[in-house]
Structures are given as structure tokens and as C-alpha cells.
Design a protein around this motif. Sequence first.
Motif, mmCIF file in Angstrom:
data_model
loop_
_atom_site.group_PDB
_atom_site.id
_atom_site.type_symbol
_atom_site.label_atom_id
_atom_site.label_comp_id
_atom_site.label_asym_id
_atom_site.label_seq_id
_atom_site.Cartn_x
_atom_site.Cartn_y
_atom_site.Cartn_z
ATOM 1 N N ARG A 88 0.832 -1.208 0.000
ATOM 2 C CA ARG A 88 0.000 0.000 0.000
ATOM 3 C C ARG A 88 0.871 1.265 0.000
ATOM 4 O O ARG A 88 0.586 2.218 -0.711
ATOM 5 C CB ARG A 88 -0.936 -0.021 1.227
ATOM 6 C CG ARG A 88 -1.917 1.118 1.288
ATOM 7 C CD ARG A 88 -3.047 0.830 2.262
ATOM 8 N NE ARG A 88 -4.037 -0.077 1.689
ATOM 9 C CZ ARG A 88 -5.104 0.325 0.993
ATOM 10 N NH1 ARG A 88 -5.321 1.607 0.805
ATOM 11 N NH2 ARG A 88 -5.949 -0.547 0.488
ATOM 12 N N THR B 198 0.858 3.961 -2.924
ATOM 13 C CA THR B 198 0.517 5.349 -2.583
ATOM 14 C C THR B 198 1.573 6.300 -3.137
ATOM 15 O O THR B 198 1.248 7.330 -3.744
ATOM 16 C CB THR B 198 0.398 5.516 -1.053
ATOM 17 O OG1 THR B 198 -0.576 4.587 -0.574
ATOM 18 C CG2 THR B 198 0.004 6.922 -0.658
ATOM 19 N N ARG C 7 -8.364 -7.438 -6.031
ATOM 20 C CA ARG C 7 -8.127 -6.593 -4.852
ATOM 21 C C ARG C 7 -7.090 -5.521 -5.163
ATOM 22 O O ARG C 7 -7.154 -4.397 -4.652
ATOM 23 C CB ARG C 7 -7.670 -7.447 -3.655
ATOM 24 C CG ARG C 7 -8.837 -8.267 -3.102
ATOM 25 C CD ARG C 7 -8.385 -9.194 -2.009
ATOM 26 N NE ARG C 7 -8.094 -8.477 -0.772
ATOM 27 C CZ ARG C 7 -7.748 -9.074 0.364
ATOM 28 N NH1 ARG C 7 -7.669 -10.391 0.413
ATOM 29 N NH2 ARG C 7 -7.487 -8.376 1.443
ATOM 30 N N GLN D 41 -8.775 -2.784 -7.101
ATOM 31 C CA GLN D 41 -9.631 -2.029 -6.171
ATOM 32 C C GLN D 41 -8.779 -1.105 -5.287
ATOM 33 O O GLN D 41 -9.120 0.069 -5.078
ATOM 34 C CB GLN D 41 -10.383 -3.039 -5.309
ATOM 35 C CG GLN D 41 -11.584 -2.480 -4.597
ATOM 36 C CD GLN D 41 -12.160 -3.527 -3.634
ATOM 37 O OE1 GLN D 41 -11.997 -4.735 -3.823
ATOM 38 N NE2 GLN D 41 -12.822 -3.058 -2.607
ATOM 39 N N ALA D 42 -7.655 -1.637 -4.799
ATOM 40 C CA ALA D 42 -6.769 -0.830 -3.943
ATOM 41 C C ALA D 42 -6.214 0.356 -4.734
ATOM 42 O O ALA D 42 -6.121 1.474 -4.209
ATOM 43 C CB ALA D 42 -5.630 -1.693 -3.403
ATOM 44 N N GLU D 43 -5.878 0.107 -5.989
ATOM 45 C CA GLU D 43 -5.345 1.181 -6.837
ATOM 46 C C GLU D 43 -6.357 2.330 -6.932
ATOM 47 O O GLU D 43 -5.994 3.502 -6.788
ATOM 48 C CB GLU D 43 -5.079 0.633 -8.241
ATOM 49 C CG GLU D 43 -3.655 0.819 -8.691
ATOM 50 C CD GLU D 43 -3.331 -0.049 -9.899
ATOM 51 O OE1 GLU D 43 -2.143 -0.252 -10.146
ATOM 52 O OE2 GLU D 43 -4.259 -0.550 -10.593
ATOM 53 N N ALA D 44 -7.624 1.960 -7.151
ATOM 54 C CA ALA D 44 -8.675 2.970 -7.283
ATOM 55 C C ALA D 44 -8.876 3.712 -5.963
ATOM 56 O O ALA D 44 -9.002 4.945 -5.941
ATOM 57 C CB ALA D 44 -9.972 2.301 -7.734
ATOM 58 N N GLU D 45 -8.871 2.967 -4.854
ATOM 59 C CA GLU D 45 -9.058 3.603 -3.530
ATOM 60 C C GLU D 45 -7.915 4.570 -3.218
ATOM 61 O O GLU D 45 -8.135 5.673 -2.720
ATOM 62 C CB GLU D 45 -9.066 2.532 -2.429
ATOM 63 C CG GLU D 45 -10.397 1.847 -2.249
ATOM 64 C CD GLU D 45 -10.230 0.591 -1.386
ATOM 65 O OE1 GLU D 45 -11.109 -0.269 -1.470
ATOM 66 O OE2 GLU D 45 -9.209 0.470 -0.654
ATOM 67 N N ILE D 46 -6.715 4.108 -3.517
ATOM 68 C CA ILE D 46 -5.541 4.949 -3.224
ATOM 69 C C ILE D 46 -5.596 6.224 -4.057
ATOM 70 O O ILE D 46 -5.364 7.326 -3.555
ATOM 71 C CB ILE D 46 -4.233 4.147 -3.473
ATOM 72 C CG1 ILE D 46 -4.057 3.121 -2.354
ATOM 73 C CG2 ILE D 46 -3.018 5.065 -3.571
ATOM 74 C CD1 ILE D 46 -3.001 2.074 -2.597
ATOM 75 N N GLU E 213 -8.156 7.709 -5.153
ATOM 76 C CA GLU E 213 -9.189 8.576 -4.563
ATOM 77 C C GLU E 213 -8.645 9.335 -3.344
ATOM 78 O O GLU E 213 -8.891 10.533 -3.178
ATOM 79 C CB GLU E 213 -10.361 7.713 -4.114
ATOM 80 C CG GLU E 213 -11.686 8.117 -4.712
ATOM 81 C CD GLU E 213 -12.749 7.087 -4.369
ATOM 82 O OE1 GLU E 213 -13.216 7.087 -3.210
ATOM 83 O OE2 GLU E 213 -13.085 6.268 -5.254
ATOM 84 N N THR E 214 -7.914 8.612 -2.505
ATOM 85 C CA THR E 214 -7.326 9.243 -1.306
ATOM 86 C C THR E 214 -6.339 10.336 -1.699
ATOM 87 O O THR E 214 -6.299 11.412 -1.092
ATOM 88 C CB THR E 214 -6.584 8.178 -0.454
ATOM 89 O OG1 THR E 214 -7.421 7.043 -0.343
ATOM 90 C CG2 THR E 214 -6.216 8.692 0.906
#
Length: 410
Positions: free
Chosen positions: A82, A86, A353, A356-361, A363-364
Motif C-alpha cells: 500500500r 501510494t 483486490r 480495487q486498492a489502486e482505485a481507492e488509493i 481517490e485518497t
Amino acid sequence: MADAGMLRFHVPEPEVRPGGTPDFSNVTIPKAGSVPRPEIDVDPRTIRDMAFSIIRVLNRNGEAVGPWAGLLSDDELLEGLRHMMTLRSFDQRMQMAQRQGKTSFYMQHLGEEAVSCAFRKALAPGDMNFPTYRQAGLLIADGYPMVTMMNQIYSNEADPLKGRQLPIMYSSKEHGFFSISGNLATQYIQAVGWAMASAISNDSRIAAAWIGDGSTAESDFHAALVFASTYKAPVVLNVVNNQWAISTFQGIARGGSGTFAARGLGFGIPSLRVDGNDYLAVHAVAKWAAERARSNLGPTLVEYVTYRVGAHSSSDDPSAYRPKAESDAWPLGDPVVRLKNHLIQRGVWSDERHAQAEAEILETVIAAQREAERHGTLHAGGKPSARDMFEGVYAEMPPHLRRQRQQAGV
Ligand SMILES: Cc1ncc(C[n+]2csc(CCOP(=O)(O)OP(=O)(O)O)c2C)c(N)n1
Ligand SMILES: [Mg+2]
């Protein structure tokens, strides 16, 4: 045969130039797991060959193998992934912000994310890094707020350094990140001096010095090695060999003469080379070196073998001096992909996953960017006060600065 007569000046040339076929056949890559892991109090004379090998943990199948494996839990590895993702996402957004004129300057870490992200996890609170501009992972992996980093990049009203530093030259005492100096190699003498002071005052904190392959040509690098080895300073001496120093290849700093790690051998410093694109290997070696420093065993020199995939900075265009496809040919792969594959192999991650993590990161990162931009960017919004440039430099402001501040009417 030697040829006497007219002298010729020698300038080393890289193997390949733009238009040529990338060739890394001169980079010998030992098998993952093949380099032994000595005890930290090993006699440095018995491990000199480690300066010419490469410690690797992750093999081609994504498995962690050999004596340097097994230090990190699933959760720690997932966290490491992560952090690297990031940093990569942060880099993309800030590079774009530079192109949009929101900052004057940016420097990416593309391909080198494992080095700073994994290293940070080997340190204890209170330890101090003396980083260059390519170790933002030290901050990200320590939970430093991205918004604060962006405020610094934008030199806006919330920039903790009040616009007095070049963008990306962060500083955080609390996060063990000494103010970056643009003058390369100064990090080495400062880190060694800080480590010596820590030992003199019987403290328990250690230092980490950072330098790139090109900057080892500076005399500060060599002077620091003298002091570090003579006084057994509690310091980890990091050399990030990403093959390039702006447009000059590592051979200009005599990289082809052996290895950068081998420079430590003349000083009797244990000197290791590690696969800089292998999160597990970087962490394991950093931990080993940090334990040596903390146990009064003195300095360790660590060369991270990696590749600078991006441009040197937002002011650079590498297509002028190296083949475009060179980064794809780099034999040690991509650090994010390699850790991802390892986690999939361990059964704790999947392609879905990951996406999905790539998209969430992303966004953050975008949310942090929005927040930072509310405080201003280079040419828009809030700026630090001109008064700030007079503050925070001297404990007591000298009379000539006081006069200048009055003249400026701030
Ligand atoms: C003492 C000093 N000399 C020259 C420069 C200009 N300069 C900035 S980055 C750079 C290249 C450094 O390359 P390297 O040490 O390999 O680090 P990398 O950028 O590859 O991480 C140079 C020459 C500088 N900042 N400081
Ligand atoms: Mg370099």
C-alpha cells in the motif's frame, strides 16, 4: 599494446544510446536466496564478497526464499504494498500538477519505491534519515500526511516550510526526515556527524545517510566514510544506484570499476548489495544494518541496485540520452508488481483486490490534493507571508535581517 605519443582524453560512454537496443547483459543477477545472511557481529573481512553480489529474496515465481526471507508478516507486507502504491499514485498526481503549472518542480520515484518504503520500516522512532529528493517513501511509510507534502510542493499558505525550500524538499523532525539539502552528498557528512553525536551523548538513536550513484563522486562521500569507520558511527550508509545521474550514466562516477558497495571495503566497512526492487530484501538488509548500528558495531554500507524509470526530474527528458525501452529491459523488474505477485502467491491478495486498492488509493490522493489546493498552488490562492522568510532561521534575528524586514515593510 600501450601506445605512447599523443595523449587522448578518456570519457566513459554508456553501452547504448537512444535508438539502440537496451542491454543489461553486464549486470550479473545472482539467484534469489543464494547469498548467506551472516550474524551482525561478523568480521567484515570475511564478507567482502557480499559487496559484489546481490541479496535477493523474491524469486521469479514470486516466492520468498533463502536466509533473508521470513521477517515480515502478511499484514506488514500488505501495508508495504500500500505504501509503494501510494507513493506511485502521489508521484503521478504531482507530476501532472507540475505540468499544469501548479508547482514549478517535481521529482518522481518510479521504479524505486521499494527502497525508501521498506527502509523506513527497519528504523525505530527517533532515528534520523538524511535523505535526498528521491526518498519520499520514508515519509509515506511513516504516516506523514500527504496533504502536508502537497502544501510544501505548492509553496502555499499551509506549507510548513513557508515557501523557503524547493518543492519536494520536505522536512520533518518528528518523522526522522532531516531537511533535504539540494547540495548532494552533504547528507553523508551530516548523517555521520549526527550519528557520532548520538554515540558521544550515549543516546540510542541511529542515523541513515542517503546518496545516489552519481553523487558518490563528491568528496563528502569519501570524507564521511573516513569518519564513520574510524569512530564506528551508528549509521547506515545508503547508496541508491539507479544507473543514472540526470543524463550521465553510473560509469561517470566509476560505477563500472567494481561496485558502489565495494567503496566501503577500503575502510573496513561491511558492505552489502541488495536488489532494490525487492521489498523484502531491502527491508531485511536495512534491518540487519540498523541492528549493527544500534549494537555499537558501527556503519554498514548498503548499495541498492535499482533503475530510475522516470525522468530525473520534471525538468529532464531522458529520451535525449537513453533508449526509451531501457526501463522495460531492466532485469530486476518492477517493485510493486513483484510484491503484488508475492502476496498473490501467499494467498492474501488478488488481481481484483489490487485493482480495487489502486482505485481507492487514487481517490485518497486526489482528496488530499483537493484539500492542499484549497490552501493555494504556485500561482493561485494563499501564499506564505513575505514576513515568513525572515523567521525561523536564527534563534535571534541578526540586526541586518531586522533592517531588511523593516525595509520590506513586513
Ligand atoms: C553538489 C551538487 N552537485 C551537483 C548537483 C546537481 N545535480 C542535481 S541531481 C544530480 C544528479 C544526481 O544523481 P544521483 O546521485 O545518481 O541521484 P539520482 O538523481 O539518480 O537519484 C546533479 C548532478 C547538486 N544538486 N549538488
Ligand atoms: Mg542515480
